[in-house]
Design a protein around this motif. Structure first.
Motif, PDB file in Angstrom:
ATOM      1  N   UNK A  51       0.599  -0.726  -0.258  1.00 53.49           N
ATOM      2  CA  UNK A  51      -0.198  -0.226   0.475  1.00 53.49           C
ATOM      3  C   UNK A  51       1.246   1.128   0.132  1.00 53.49           C
ATOM      4  N   UNK A  52       1.768   1.099   0.536  1.00 56.57           N
ATOM      5  CA  UNK A  52       2.384   2.728   0.492  1.00 56.57           C
ATOM      6  C   UNK A  52       3.024   2.409  -0.777  1.00 56.57           C
ATOM      7  N   UNK A  53       3.539   2.164  -1.497  1.00 59.32           N
ATOM      8  CA  UNK A  53       4.256   2.003  -2.831  1.00 59.32           C
ATOM      9  C   UNK A  53       3.047   2.336  -3.389  1.00 59.32           C
ATOM     10  N   UNK A  54       2.222   1.624  -3.881  1.00 58.61           N
ATOM     11  CA  UNK A  54       1.109   2.346  -4.231  1.00 58.61           C
ATOM     12  C   UNK A  54       0.737   3.759  -3.493  1.00 58.61           C
ATOM     13  N   UNK A  55       0.839   4.026  -3.072  1.00 56.36           N
ATOM     14  CA  UNK A  55       0.807   5.414  -2.541  1.00 56.36           C
ATOM     15  C   UNK A  55       1.696   6.259  -3.096  1.00 56.36           C
ATOM     16  N   UNK A  56       2.243   5.882  -3.636  1.00 56.62           N
ATOM     17  CA  UNK A  56       3.684   6.602  -4.161  1.00 56.62           C
ATOM     18  C   UNK A  56       3.670   6.493  -4.673  1.00 56.62           C
ATOM     19  N   UNK A  57       2.890   5.895  -5.884  1.00 53.87           N
ATOM     20  CA  UNK A  57       3.046   6.103  -7.203  1.00 53.87           C
ATOM     21  C   UNK A  57       1.929   6.694  -7.434  1.00 53.87           C
ATOM     22  N   UNK A  58       0.511   6.984  -6.573  1.00 50.23           N
ATOM     23  CA  UNK A  58       0.015   7.875  -7.141  1.00 50.23           C
ATOM     24  C   UNK A  58       0.335   9.415  -7.167  1.00 50.23           C
ATOM     25  N   UNK A  59       1.665   9.383  -6.860  1.00 47.83           N
ATOM     26  CA  UNK A  59       2.447  11.106  -5.926  1.00 47.83           C
ATOM     27  C   UNK A  59       3.284  11.174  -7.432  1.00 47.83           C
ATOM     28  N   UNK A  60       3.503   9.948  -8.228  1.00 45.79           N
ATOM     29  CA  UNK A  60       4.971   9.980  -8.870  1.00 45.79           C
ATOM     30  C   UNK A  60       6.046   9.654  -8.299  1.00 45.79           C
ATOM     31  N   UNK A  61       5.772   9.000  -7.334  1.00 43.86           N
ATOM     32  CA  UNK A  61       7.373   8.365  -7.169  1.00 43.86           C
ATOM     33  C   UNK A  61       7.517   7.058  -6.300  1.00 43.86           C
ATOM     34  N   UNK A  62       8.682   6.321  -6.256  1.00 42.53           N
ATOM     35  CA  UNK A  62       8.917   4.733  -6.009  1.00 42.53           C
ATOM     36  C   UNK A  62       9.724   4.773  -4.896  1.00 42.53           C
ATOM     37  N   UNK A  63       9.109   3.440  -3.941  1.00 44.75           N
ATOM     38  CA  UNK A  63      10.226   3.481  -2.044  1.00 44.75           C
ATOM     39  C   UNK A  63      11.545   3.705  -3.325  1.00 44.75           C
ATOM     40  N   UNK A  64      12.078   3.529  -4.165  1.00 43.77           N
ATOM     41  CA  UNK A  64      13.543   3.203  -4.715  1.00 43.77           C
ATOM     42  C   UNK A  64      13.832   4.843  -4.350  1.00 43.77           C
ATOM     43  N   UNK A  65      13.114   6.052  -4.187  1.00 39.91           N
ATOM     44  CA  UNK A  65      13.096   7.911  -4.227  1.00 39.91           C
ATOM     45  C   UNK A  65      13.630   8.143  -2.850  1.00 39.91           C
ATOM     46  N   UNK A  66      13.065   6.558  -1.733  1.00 40.08           N
ATOM     47  CA  UNK A  66      13.066   7.328  -0.255  1.00 40.08           C
ATOM     48  C   UNK A  66      14.768   7.554   0.076  1.00 40.08           C
ATOM     49  N   UNK A  67      14.879   8.821   0.397  1.00 43.53           N
ATOM     50  CA  UNK A  67      16.426   8.800   1.615  1.00 43.53           C
ATOM     51  C   UNK A  67      15.800   8.043   2.712  1.00 43.53           C
ATOM     52  N   UNK A  68      15.332   8.420   3.870  1.00 41.43           N
ATOM     53  CA  UNK A  68      15.037   8.048   4.730  1.00 41.43           C
ATOM     54  C   UNK A  68      13.398   7.875   5.510  1.00 41.43           C
ATOM     55  N   UNK A  69      13.215   6.932   6.329  1.00 45.20           N
ATOM     56  CA  UNK A  69      12.036   6.741   7.202  1.00 45.20           C
ATOM     57  C   UNK A  69      12.257   7.412   8.157  1.00 45.20           C
ATOM     58  N   UNK A  70      11.705   8.721   9.187  1.00 41.99           N
ATOM     59  CA  UNK A  70      11.474   9.121  10.499  1.00 41.99           C
ATOM     60  C   UNK A  70      10.904   8.074  10.937  1.00 41.99           C
ATOM     61  N   UNK A  71      10.777   7.811  12.437  1.00 42.27           N
ATOM     62  CA  UNK A  71       9.343   7.618  12.835  1.00 42.27           C
ATOM     63  C   UNK A  71       9.074   8.185  14.025  1.00 42.27           C
ATOM     64  N   UNK A  72       8.053   8.523  14.336  1.00 35.79           N
ATOM     65  CA  UNK A  72       7.462   9.387  15.143  1.00 35.79           C
ATOM     66  C   UNK A  72       7.752   8.177  16.947  1.00 35.79           C
ATOM     67  N   UNK A  73       7.402   7.074  16.420  1.00 39.01           N
ATOM     68  CA  UNK A  73       6.840   5.952  18.043  1.00 39.01           C
ATOM     69  C   UNK A  73       6.537   4.981  17.296  1.00 39.01           C
ATOM     70  N   UNK A  74       6.318   3.733  18.293  1.00 44.50           N
ATOM     71  CA  UNK A  74       6.644   2.696  17.626  1.00 44.50           C
ATOM     72  C   UNK A  74       5.505   2.160  17.762  1.00 44.50           C
TER      73      UNK A  74
END
Length: 265
Positions: A34-57
């Motif tokens: 679902x994350x990849x699908x969401x990124x694709x809708x915006x014209x991006x892919x997971x390969x474009x990501x430079x980082x993931x920031x997590x707020x909490x667990x």
């Protein structure tokens, strides 16, 4: 800069933020697919990501973290307490230690051309934070899952172009709704979630002439409605005595289970 919610609610939270040279996620609470699908809708892919920031667990913020981390090898930024909880959560699976980068509240971190400033929030998690994100004179912030706010919160959310803020529940709906008593107490506590009215009061404190967009997120499916959240926030602003009015600004509500409307600023 560019911000878009891929989903926001108890079933999963994930916000995409991009600049001219960098792309990040704040939280990874959706499945990898679902994350990849969401990124694709915006014209991006997971390969474009430079980082993931997590707020909490909590799982609605890290459900897809393991899959994305192993597939993409992307760096993961989180506080020490959050990292330890993620590493002990079997639902996430094993993530190499080398992919974790620990952050501290009030200590800025640079990723590409973005500067992210973590700030402490009040929630029943190990070491939760929100993130203020700046790039080239533009600024936004993602702040959800917090039971209360104070002047420190206001300082971290001031001077922003875009504010992504929790408006979790209507207090009356929560009190009269089907949740067990102890869960109601938790949600309404200082370590729970912001109600619509408290969210509106905070927004009123941080509005400025440069505010481009307010996005209300993490709405409860059982204890809130998008229209109710919107109207309550507007009322709090209108009744505050400030020079601003709710309808002076575009206020959106992030969908719980699909990609929202992107905003450029």
């Amino acid at each position: 800069m560019y911000l878009c919610s891929l989903a926001s609610g108890s079933s999963g939270n994930c916000v995409f933020v991009a600049s001219d040279h960098s792309c990040i996620l704040v939280d990874s609470g959706l499945s990898g697919k679902k994350t990849e699908e969401g990124l694709n809708k915006l014209g991006f892919t997971g390969a474009d990501l430079d980082a993931i920031f997590v707020t909490h667990e909590h799982i609605d913020h890290i459900k897809g973290l393991g899959v994305l981390a192993r597939r993409l090898g992307v760096p993961i930024y989180a506080t020490h307490g959050t990292v330890k909880r993620i590493q002990s959560d079997r639902r996430v699976g094993v993530i190499p230690d080398s992919q974790f980068y620990e952050v501290e509240a009030d200590e800025p971190v640079t990723v590409g051309d973005m500067t992210l400033d973590p700030f402490t929030i009040s929630h029943d998690a190990a070491e939760p934070v929100g993130y203020r994100i700046e790039c080239g004179g533009s600024a936004c912030a993602v702040a959800t899952d917090m039971g209360r706010w104070d002047d420190y919160t206001v300082r971290n959310l001031s001077g922003l172009d875009v504010v992504f803020l929790e408006a979790n529940h209507d207090l009356n709906m929560l009190e009269t709704g089907p949740y067990p008593y102890q869960l109601k107490v938790r949600i309404a506590s200082d370590l729970g979630h912001l109600s619509n009215d408290r969210s509106g009061q905070l927004i009123d404190r941080v509005l400025n002439d440069h505010t481009r967009r307010i996005i209300l997120g993490h709405l409860s499916a059982e204890n809130n409605y998008p229209a109710l959240a919107y109207e309550t926030v507007c009322e709090e602003i209108n009744e505050s005595g400030s020079p601003y009015r709710g309808r002076d600004f575009q206020i959106d509500v992030a969908p719980r289970d699909r990609t929202g409307s992107p905003v450029e600023f």
